[in-house]
Design a protein around this motif. Structure first.
Motif, mmCIF file in Angstrom:
data_model
loop_
_atom_site.group_PDB
_atom_site.id
_atom_site.type_symbol
_atom_site.label_atom_id
_atom_site.label_comp_id
_atom_site.label_asym_id
_atom_site.label_seq_id
_atom_site.Cartn_x
_atom_site.Cartn_y
_atom_site.Cartn_z
ATOM 1 N N ALA A 242 16.682 27.884 -13.163
ATOM 2 C CA ALA A 242 16.223 26.319 -13.303
ATOM 3 C C ALA A 242 14.763 26.278 -13.680
ATOM 4 C CB ALA A 242 16.340 25.661 -12.057
ATOM 5 N N VAL A 243 13.975 26.820 -13.213
ATOM 6 C CA VAL A 243 12.609 26.790 -13.597
ATOM 7 C C VAL A 243 12.205 27.456 -14.956
ATOM 8 C CG1 VAL A 243 11.368 28.643 -12.551
ATOM 9 C CG2 VAL A 243 10.090 26.801 -12.795
ATOM 10 N N ALA A 244 12.924 28.597 -15.130
ATOM 11 C CA ALA A 244 12.841 29.135 -16.570
ATOM 12 C C ALA A 244 13.555 28.329 -17.601
ATOM 13 C CB ALA A 244 13.744 30.555 -16.510
ATOM 14 N N SER A 245 14.536 27.346 -17.178
ATOM 15 C CA SER A 245 15.048 26.500 -18.276
ATOM 16 C C SER A 245 13.989 25.215 -18.509
ATOM 17 C CB SER A 245 16.308 26.011 -17.568
ATOM 18 O OG SER A 245 16.617 24.660 -18.365
ATOM 19 N N ASP A 246 13.132 24.965 -17.210
ATOM 20 C CA ASP A 246 12.425 23.960 -17.266
ATOM 21 C C ASP A 246 11.238 24.323 -18.389
ATOM 22 O OD1 ASP A 246 13.282 22.274 -15.577
ATOM 23 O OD2 ASP A 246 12.139 22.981 -13.977
ATOM 24 N N VAL A 247 10.522 25.684 -18.225
ATOM 25 C CA VAL A 247 9.480 25.878 -18.924
ATOM 26 C C VAL A 247 9.842 26.405 -20.375
ATOM 27 C CG1 VAL A 247 8.259 26.836 -17.112
ATOM 28 C CG2 VAL A 247 9.664 28.538 -18.170
ATOM 29 N N ALA A 248 11.110 26.991 -20.450
ATOM 30 C CA ALA A 248 11.381 27.150 -22.021
ATOM 31 C C ALA A 248 11.803 25.991 -22.849
ATOM 32 C CB ALA A 248 12.626 28.015 -21.962
ATOM 33 N N ASN A 249 12.358 24.767 -22.094
ATOM 34 C CA ASN A 249 12.885 23.618 -22.885
ATOM 35 C C ASN A 249 11.275 22.999 -23.179
ATOM 36 O OD1 ASN A 249 15.282 24.175 -22.507
ATOM 37 N ND2 ASN A 249 15.840 22.577 -20.834
ATOM 38 N N LEU A 250 10.308 22.900 -22.162
ATOM 39 C CA LEU A 250 9.075 22.299 -22.703
ATOM 40 C C LEU A 250 8.365 23.061 -23.698
ATOM 41 C CD1 LEU A 250 6.874 20.117 -22.162
ATOM 42 C CD2 LEU A 250 6.011 21.390 -20.334
ATOM 43 N N ARG A 251 8.358 24.383 -23.427
ATOM 44 C CA ARG A 251 7.833 24.965 -24.630
ATOM 45 C C ARG A 251 8.280 24.790 -26.205
ATOM 46 N NH1 ARG A 251 3.657 27.937 -23.638
ATOM 47 N NH2 ARG A 251 3.645 28.992 -25.797
ATOM 48 N N ALA A 252 9.654 24.550 -26.043
ATOM 49 C CA ALA A 252 10.270 24.330 -27.251
ATOM 50 C C ALA A 252 9.847 23.135 -27.841
ATOM 51 C CB ALA A 252 11.704 24.406 -26.965
ATOM 52 N N GLY A 253 9.802 22.082 -26.914
ATOM 53 C CA GLY A 253 9.590 20.764 -27.211
ATOM 54 C C GLY A 253 7.764 20.654 -27.987
ATOM 55 N N LEU A 254 6.999 21.511 -27.259
ATOM 56 C CA LEU A 254 5.609 21.422 -27.439
ATOM 57 C C LEU A 254 5.434 22.144 -28.982
ATOM 58 C CD1 LEU A 254 3.990 22.651 -24.216
ATOM 59 C CD2 LEU A 254 3.828 20.529 -25.313
ATOM 60 N N ALA A 255 6.323 23.324 -29.242
ATOM 61 C CA ALA A 255 6.320 23.885 -30.385
ATOM 62 C C ALA A 255 6.738 22.918 -31.579
ATOM 63 C CB ALA A 255 7.088 25.069 -30.796
ATOM 64 N N ALA A 256 7.898 22.328 -31.303
ATOM 65 C CA ALA A 256 8.297 21.159 -32.171
ATOM 66 C C ALA A 256 7.372 20.110 -32.668
ATOM 67 C CB ALA A 256 9.700 20.723 -31.809
ATOM 68 N N ALA A 257 6.625 19.759 -31.477
ATOM 69 C CA ALA A 257 5.950 18.459 -31.718
ATOM 70 C C ALA A 257 4.327 18.999 -32.202
ATOM 71 C CB ALA A 257 5.756 17.768 -30.391
ATOM 72 N N GLY A 258 4.091 20.444 -32.363
ATOM 73 C CA GLY A 258 2.853 20.501 -32.594
ATOM 74 C C GLY A 258 1.842 20.355 -31.567
ATOM 75 N N ALA A 259 2.169 20.499 -30.058
ATOM 76 C CA ALA A 259 1.242 20.071 -29.222
ATOM 77 C C ALA A 259 0.824 21.379 -28.521
ATOM 78 C CB ALA A 259 1.935 19.256 -28.070
ATOM 79 N N ALA A 260 -0.505 21.226 -28.140
ATOM 80 C CA ALA A 260 -1.168 22.583 -27.567
ATOM 81 C C ALA A 260 -0.839 22.909 -26.214
ATOM 82 C CB ALA A 260 -2.678 22.535 -27.785
ATOM 83 N N ASP A 261 -0.638 21.828 -25.335
ATOM 84 C CA ASP A 261 -0.686 21.835 -23.989
ATOM 85 C C ASP A 261 0.576 21.074 -23.269
ATOM 86 O OD1 ASP A 261 -0.935 22.852 -21.395
ATOM 87 O OD2 ASP A 261 -2.888 21.548 -20.864
ATOM 88 N N GLY A 262 1.124 21.435 -22.195
ATOM 89 C CA GLY A 262 2.131 20.481 -21.504
ATOM 90 C C GLY A 262 2.080 20.733 -20.062
ATOM 91 N N PHE A 263 2.633 20.158 -19.521
ATOM 92 C CA PHE A 263 2.857 20.177 -17.889
ATOM 93 C C PHE A 263 4.234 20.204 -17.453
ATOM 94 C CE2 PHE A 263 2.505 15.921 -17.849
ATOM 95 C CZ PHE A 263 3.027 15.147 -16.794
#
Length: 399
Positions: free
Chosen positions: A156-177
């Motif tokens: 579950a946490v692996a899914s959380d972090v993978a999904n957020l990292r995908a979102g950050l990459a798509a949006a061009g954002a440097a950091d997320g939590f």
């Protein structure tokens, strides 16, 4: 002189889309979508893009991986952990809510939710479903601890972090939590296994550390949610002596710091609040009484309620409380506690109050608590828009 830019973020939960709410409900009923993983990732990617386009500097995953099957839900920040922890069994007696525990000097215990002192003082309002104090469907079952606690949420946490990292990459954002519960808050579940309060707290700390490490190892910021260190005050009856309460709370901070040991403080934010339900909150512990305990947490960022009408005046605490070296604060400048959308000029004034006291470079503008499940989706996004505009106004004035 460098130009001041006030960064913006929020406290975690954001409104789920109707499609995600429906999918969560179907999943809970044993009918998960065949494309669940792809669907959830698409939802998070779209959410992160929307935050970045709005102007949120440090976006999150909105807690989309923490199931919410209703548009009104005050507890997903906590209840998500039940499915990620071994050693728990459903408790049909609802002891966490209904059992009454009276404390004595030097021996404090939290009582059931319905026996909170604010609830007792405003019983008619709490018990009236039309009052707005408690909204949504009450949870029917919570678990209790009946065996050794283990962390089982790796996928579950692996899914959380993978999904957020995908979102950050798509949006061009440097950091997320990504958010995660603290041992002290998790340990409010009934303990029917461990011999002592300390043993129970540290068992939670050892289990939850695995989630913390997974988030940080993914290069993300970890937000640790721990309303218990302030909120427990209202859940101890009769009202305890402050010194007793601070000793009781220090053990919870010790357990959290055990879980956070050797982890990078600059990427850990600690979130303190007094509970997100819309009650009177007349028995809230003042920030001044708990701020030093908060700052003892092994974290470099400190998030706290500062916009709701019970705590807005407490910005003056920072007149004589010094931040630890390198630390920043994330005061709430828009609130989950009202449907009224804060005017950007008011948001700017709130930001400026803190900037004047700790330095603008040490302030990130945030929300009191998560907005998801607490206010309507349209209102939540309007509040975030005011947050961003208020930070722009404050930056121009401060710069």
């Amino acid at each position: 002189m460098a130009r001041v830019t006030i960064a913006t973020t929020h406290a975690g939960s954001l409104p789920r889309t109707p499609e995600l709410v429906a999918a969560n409900a179907e999943r809970a009923a044993g009918r998960p979508r065949a494309d669940w993983d792809d669907f959830l990732r698409e939802q998070v990617v779209a959410l992160v893009r929307r935050q970045v386009e709005l102007g949120i500097t440090v976006p999150g995953d909105g807690e989309y991986g923490k199931a919410m099957s209703s548009s009104v839900d005050f507890g997903a920040w906590w209840s998500y952990s039940f499915a990620r922890t071994g050693g728990l069994e459903l408790d049909e007696t609802m002891a966490w809510a209904v059992e009454r525990h009276l404390s004595t000097p030097g021996d404090l215990r939290t009582t059931g939710f319905v026996h909170r002192r604010d609830h007792q003082r405003f019983a008619a309002a709490y018990d009236d479903p039309t009052s707005g104090v408690m909204a949504g469907e009450a949870p029917t079952t919570f678990p209790r601890c009946t065996g050794p606690l283990t962390y089982t949420g790796h996928d579950a946490v692996a899914s959380d972090v993978a999904n957020l990292r995908a979102g950050l990459a798509a949006a061009g954002a440097a950091d997320g939590f990504v958010t995660a519960i603290a041992p002290g808050s998790a340990a409010r579940l009934t303990n029917a296994y461990y011999a002592t309060d300390r043993d129970y707290l540290f068992a939670w700390a050892d289990a939850l550390r695995e989630e913390y490490v997974a988030i940080l190892d993914a290069g993300l910021t970890l937000q640790v949610d721990d309303p218990s260190i302030a909120e427990n005050w209202d859940q101890i009856e009769p009202e305890p002596a402050l010194d007793d309460y601070l000793a009781f709370t220090a053990l919870r901070v010790e357990a959290l710091n055990h879980a956070l040991r050797d982890l990078p403080k600059d990427r850990i934010r600690f979130h303190l609040c007094w509970g997100s339900w819309h009650g009177p909150h007349t028995t809230d512990l003042p920030l001044r009484d708990i701020v030093s305990t908060m700052l003892d947490v092994h974290a470099g960022q400190f998030s706290f309620e500062a916009a709701n009408v019970r705590h807005e005046h407490e910005y003056r605490v920072w007149d004589d409380v010094a931040l630890p070296a390198g630390a920043v604060i994330l005061p709430g400048v828009v609130s989950h506690a009202t449907n009224v959308v804060e005017h950007p000029e008011l948001v700017a004034e709130r930001i400026e109050r803190f900037a004047a006291r700790v330095g603008p470079e040490n302030v990130i503008a945030s929300t009191d608590c998560g907005l998801g499940g607490r206010v309507h989706e349209q209102i939540a996004w309007a509040k975030l828009e005011s947050l961003v505009e208020g930070a722009r106004i404050a930056s121009a004035r401060l710069g």
